[in-house]
Design a protein around this motif. Sequence first.
Motif, short mmCIF file in Angstrom:
data_model
loop_
_atom_site.label_atom_id
_atom_site.label_comp_id
_atom_site.label_asym_id
_atom_site.label_seq_id
_atom_site.Cartn_x
_atom_site.Cartn_y
_atom_site.Cartn_z
N GLN A 79 -17.99 -33.80 85.93
CA GLN A 79 -18.06 -34.75 84.89
C GLN A 79 -18.72 -33.99 83.64
O GLN A 79 -18.09 -34.23 82.52
CB GLN A 79 -19.08 -36.01 85.31
CG GLN A 79 -18.80 -37.19 84.36
CD GLN A 79 -17.33 -37.90 84.32
OE1 GLN A 79 -16.66 -37.69 85.75
NE2 GLN A 79 -16.76 -38.27 83.48
N GLN A 80 -19.83 -33.34 83.99
CA GLN A 80 -20.42 -32.65 82.90
C GLN A 80 -19.48 -31.52 82.23
O GLN A 80 -19.52 -31.35 81.15
CB GLN A 80 -21.74 -31.95 83.60
CG GLN A 80 -22.70 -31.53 82.52
CD GLN A 80 -23.98 -31.08 83.35
OE1 GLN A 80 -23.79 -30.65 84.32
NE2 GLN A 80 -25.09 -31.10 82.66
N LYS A 82 -16.44 -31.51 82.14
CA LYS A 82 -15.21 -32.10 81.55
C LYS A 82 -15.94 -32.59 80.13
O LYS A 82 -15.09 -32.13 79.06
CB LYS A 82 -14.74 -33.39 82.09
CG LYS A 82 -13.80 -33.10 83.20
CD LYS A 82 -13.44 -34.41 83.91
CE LYS A 82 -12.30 -34.17 84.85
NZ LYS A 82 -12.17 -35.61 85.73
N LYS A 83 -17.06 -33.04 80.04
CA LYS A 83 -17.72 -33.40 78.69
C LYS A 83 -17.85 -32.13 77.79
O LYS A 83 -17.58 -32.04 76.71
CB LYS A 83 -19.04 -34.07 79.00
CG LYS A 83 -18.83 -35.50 79.42
CD LYS A 83 -20.42 -35.92 79.25
CE LYS A 83 -20.35 -37.46 79.86
NZ LYS A 83 -21.76 -37.82 80.59
N GLN A 84 -18.42 -31.16 78.61
CA GLN A 84 -18.41 -29.80 77.75
C GLN A 84 -17.31 -29.39 77.21
O GLN A 84 -17.16 -28.95 76.21
CB GLN A 84 -19.07 -28.95 78.61
CG GLN A 84 -20.67 -28.84 78.87
CD GLN A 84 -21.52 -27.88 79.65
OE1 GLN A 84 -20.69 -27.10 80.53
NE2 GLN A 84 -22.45 -28.05 79.84
#
Lengths: 314, 212
Positions: A79-80, A82-84
Motif C-alpha cells: 500500500q505504502q 503504491k502511494k509512493q
Amino acid sequence: MPAEYSSACCDRRELQIQNYLDACLSAVEIADLKAHASACPACSHALNSAGDAHLALCNAAASLPVPGDLYSGFAAKLQQDKKQSLGLYSFGRASLGLAAAACLAMLWFHRPVTTTGTILQTSDGHNKQVAAIGPQMMPSGVSTEESQSLAPHTNSKSKRSVAAGEAYTPTPTIRQVQLQVSASRSERQVHNAKQVLAGQPAGLARITSLSSNRKLMVSAGVVNRYQNPEVSPSLSAATVALSHPLVANGKTMGKDTTITMPPAASGEFALVVQDDVRGFTSEVRGCVVADSREDRRLNSSADVHVEVLRDSDP
Amino acid sequence: MSGERERVAAPDDDLLIVQRFLRGDVAAFDILFARYQDYVYHIVFGIIGNAEEARDISQEVFVTVYRSLPKFRQSARFATWLYRIAVNRAVDAARGSRRWRFLPIMDVAGIGDRPADRDEEPDLVFERTEERESVQRILMDCPINHREVLVLFYYRGLSVEEIAETLSCSISAIKVRLHRARKVFRDLYEASPERKHASERDRAQRAVNDAS
C-alpha cells in the motif's frame, strides 16, 4: 596402517559420506562405507560428525517458524509502495510542468535583446560592443549578506540539523548517557545496566544505540538479549523530527514536522523514520516504556521511547 | 527442509496464476504469497539470521515480486525467479549488516505461538528453539556464499540443479560449493559447545530408528 586407510582413501570417503547422507548411495555402497568406517577411526568420526551436522541443519529447517503477520506487513508495505509511486508520478508530472515553464522562461530571458552600450575601438581596429546589462539579465536570488549567513549552515552539521528542525537537545543528561553507553555494549552489560538502574521503576532500564549519523538515540525499555547497541543502521536521525515540542523526562525535545502525538494518550508519540537504505518510511512508536523486544531495530513499530540526546559529531 | 526434495507446485500451475494476475486478477497474487511465504521467509532468515529483519525483507521481496511480475519471463520457473530475488535481497542485507551481529532471537511476538508450537510439549519446543538458534549462529559464522547454498539446500530443500538455476551457476560449481560449505559447517558445528548434547541425543535417536 593398511593402504585402504590412507589419507587419499579417506578423502574419497568424504564425498561418499555426503552422498550417503543425501541418500544417493546404493545398498552395496552403504555396506561398503559402513564396513570401512567400522575399521577406520578417521572415517568413523567423519561419518558421525557429518551425520550430526546434517541432522542439525535438517531439524533447524524443519522447526523454523514463520511469523503470522507476514501477509499483513506485506499488504501494508505494498500500500505504502503504491502511494509512493503515485506520489512520484504526480511529482514527475509536476516536475515536467515546472521544467517546461523553466524552458519557456529561459527562452524568454535569452531572446535577442536590444541593448544600449558603448562602442570601443580596439588596437587592431575592430569594433567591440560592450553591452550594458539590462535589468532582465541581473542575477536574482541571493545577496552577498544572505550567502554569508547561509555558509555556516552548509558547513556545520549541527547547525544544519537545527536549521532543518531536527530533534536536538542542547542540554543532554551527559552523566546518565555515558553510563548507559558503557553499560549497554553487550548483553551481559545490559544486565549490569539494569542493576545500576535498579533504583528506577521496573521497565525503565535504558539502552543507548548509535544511529548512522552518530546521533545518540536512547530508547527506554526493558530489553533482553540486546547484543549490540548499534542496531539501527538505517535509522537516520537526520530524518527524525518532531512536529510538536515533545516533553520527555522533563525536557522539550524539539519541533517541526513528522512526529504525531495522539492527543488522547498523554506522552504517547510516534517518530516517522525514513529508511533511506530500503526506501520506505516506518514508524517508531513511543510511549512509556514497556517491554520492547522489537526495539532491536528502531525502524519497526514498537513500544519504545526514543530520544535524541546529543549530537556526537566531533 | 526435512529431507524431501519436492517442488512446491507444478511450474505450470504457478504460471497460470501469474497469468491470471497479469490479466488483472489481483487476488491471484495471494495464492502465490500463501504458497511461497514460508519458503521465502526460511531462505531470508537462514541467510540473515534475524527474525525481525527476515520478516521485513521477506515482505519487501514480495512487494518487489508484485511490482516486477509484468517483467517476469514466463519461460522461466516462477519459483526459481522468486528464490533468486529472495537470495539476492537477503545477501545484500546480510552484507550491509556485516558490521553488527544480531542474536538469532526467536521469541519475537507472533512467532512462537503458532498452533504447531502450542500443540507440542513446552520442553520439546524450548529444546528445538535452542538447537535452531545454535545452528543459526553457526550458519552466521559461515561465509555468505556457503550460507546461501546451505540454506537453499537444507532450509528450502532445493536440489543441486535447482540451486544452480537459482544462483545462475553451473551444477558442478554448486556441487563443489555445497561440499565445501558442508565441511565448513561441520567443522564449526563440531567445535560448538551445543554439539555434544545434540549429537548424543541424535545418535540415540538414530540407534532407535536403526533398530526399528
